[in-house]
Design a protein around this motif. Structure first.
Motif, PDB file in Angstrom:
ATOM      1  N   THR A   1       0.839  -1.197   0.000  1.00 10.58           N
ATOM      2  CA  THR A   1       0.000   0.000   0.000  1.00 10.58           C
ATOM      3  C   THR A   1       0.874   1.247   0.000  1.00 10.58           C
ATOM      4  O   THR A   1       1.998   1.236   0.496  1.00 10.58           O
ATOM      5  CB  THR A   1      -0.916   0.021   1.239  1.00 10.58           C
ATOM      6  N   SER A   2       0.355   2.333  -0.566  1.00  8.56           N
ATOM      7  CA  SER A   2       1.113   3.575  -0.633  1.00  8.56           C
ATOM      8  C   SER A   2       1.141   4.252   0.739  1.00  8.56           C
ATOM      9  O   SER A   2       0.288   4.014   1.590  1.00  8.56           O
ATOM     10  CB  SER A   2       0.481   4.513  -1.666  1.00  8.56           C
ATOM     11  N   GLN A   3       2.134   5.114   0.914  1.00 11.94           N
ATOM     12  CA  GLN A   3       2.302   5.806   2.188  1.00 11.94           C
ATOM     13  C   GLN A   3       1.260   6.906   2.336  1.00 11.94           C
ATOM     14  O   GLN A   3       1.097   7.738   1.461  1.00 11.94           O
ATOM     15  CB  GLN A   3       3.717   6.394   2.274  1.00 11.94           C
ATOM     16  N   THR A   4       0.574   6.907   3.471  1.00 12.34           N
ATOM     17  CA  THR A   4      -0.425   7.940   3.748  1.00 12.34           C
ATOM     18  C   THR A   4       0.278   9.194   4.253  1.00 12.34           C
ATOM     19  O   THR A   4       1.437   9.139   4.689  1.00 12.34           O
ATOM     20  CB  THR A   4      -1.421   7.452   4.812  1.00 12.34           C
ATOM     21  N   PRO A   5      -0.413  10.368   4.223  1.00 13.71           N
ATOM     22  CA  PRO A   5       0.192  11.594   4.752  1.00 13.71           C
ATOM     23  C   PRO A   5       0.649  11.457   6.208  1.00 13.71           C
ATOM     24  O   PRO A   5       1.705  11.970   6.580  1.00 13.71           O
ATOM     25  CB  PRO A   5      -0.944  12.618   4.621  1.00 13.71           C
ATOM     26  N   SER A   6      -0.132  10.749   7.043  1.00 16.99           N
ATOM     27  CA  SER A   6       0.266  10.569   8.443  1.00 16.99           C
ATOM     28  C   SER A   6       1.513   9.709   8.556  1.00 16.99           C
ATOM     29  O   SER A   6       2.370   9.939   9.420  1.00 16.99           O
ATOM     30  CB  SER A   6      -0.878   9.946   9.248  1.00 16.99           C
TER      31      SER A   6
ATOM     32  N   GLN B   1       3.846   9.567   6.212  1.00 24.19           N
ATOM     33  CA  GLN B   1       4.936  10.416   5.733  1.00 24.19           C
ATOM     34  C   GLN B   1       5.381  11.375   6.826  1.00 24.19           C
ATOM     35  O   GLN B   1       6.576  11.579   7.036  1.00 24.19           O
ATOM     36  CB  GLN B   1       4.510  11.203   4.493  1.00 24.19           C
TER      37      GLN B   1
END
Length: 257
Positions: free
Chosen positions: A43-48, A50
């Motif tokens: 899964t891609s990295q979420t803003p939180s 990051q």
């Protein structure tokens, strides 16, 4: 204690030979979720997530924070001049991770809040960041790994970002995110006596709290860890990775409701 290995964070996560705490979390959900992850469905990295990565670097690895991360300029990229200036900025910072201005500023503020806390500062005055350890779990004969945020003497200091660092709220986060399993897993790999959380809130005033894992939490984490390792060994041996039960199940409201 397992074998300490000097590798980058990306190399550590790219490894598919040893069981990590995140593997245990995935197989707790279902063996199918772990198998999908191991097969490359990431899964891609979420803003939180990051923000967590940037904040970890700012607090625990200031030199890396300065060299690898850069704050994006505030420009209007809809204009020709803005596009040209941003292109120049990217060229000058090739290879560095560009962080949005608000996130960069927040990471710096969270760093300052942690070091303004006397107890947190004392924990971080000695030790090493981002230490990876690999070992064989003798009970299950399976390779395992862990990566400690901050390792000092016989203590692991784990940095967490949270919306609420209060004791009542963070205890729920421990249960929801299975941080007690993390503590138990790391205790085996690093052969430590104490696992401590430094929790910093992501919104002003960036409150900071420090919590030590108690023996009861560690025991429950160890029980869950062993249950997950047992499931992993069974699924791997049979090469069968079931998902959720294929039957109609009754469901109730949670106890708090």
């Amino acid at each position: 204690m397992g074998k300490l290995v000097s590798i980058s964070e990306s190399e550590y996560h790219a490894d598919r030979t040893a069981v990590s705490k995140s593997w245990l979390d995935k197989i707790e959900k279902s063996p199918l979720h772990l198998k999908s992850y191991l097969d490359g469905m990431v899964t891609s990295q979420t803003p939180s997530m990051q923000l967590g990565s940037v904040t970890h670097a700012a607090i625990l690895e200031p030199d890396r924070f300065q060299s690898e991360f850069v704050c994006a300029p505030i420009l209007d990229k809809r204009t020709k001049a803005g596009k040209e200036k941003f292109a120049q900025f990217e060229e000058e910072n090739k290879g560095r991770i560009v962080v949005p201005p608000d996130m960069f500023s927040k990471a710096e503020s969270m760093r300052d809040a942690v070091y303004a806390n006397s107890a947190a500062k004392k924990l971080l005055v000695a030790g090493k960041p981002e230490q990876s350890v690999f070992w064989n779990d003798g009970e299950f004969d399976v390779e395992c790994k862990a990566r400690g945020d901050w390792v000092r003497e016989n203590i692991i200091v784990d940095l967490k970002t949270a919306t609420d660092a209060s004791k009542q709220s963070f205890s729920k986060s421990i249960a929801n995110y299975r941080y007690h399993v993390q503590a138990a897993h790391y205790e085996v790999g690093f052969d430590i006596d104490k696992f401590v959380f430094i929790v910093v809130e992501s919104e002003p005033p960036h409150g900071v709290a420090i919590y030590a894992v108690d023996s009861n939490m560690l025991l429950r984490g160890s029980e869950a860890r062993k249950r997950n390792l047992d499931s992993y060994c069974e699924c791997k041996a049979a090469d069968v990775w079931p998902g959720y039960p294929e039957k109609v199940q009754s469901i109730e409201l949670p106890s708090w409701a």
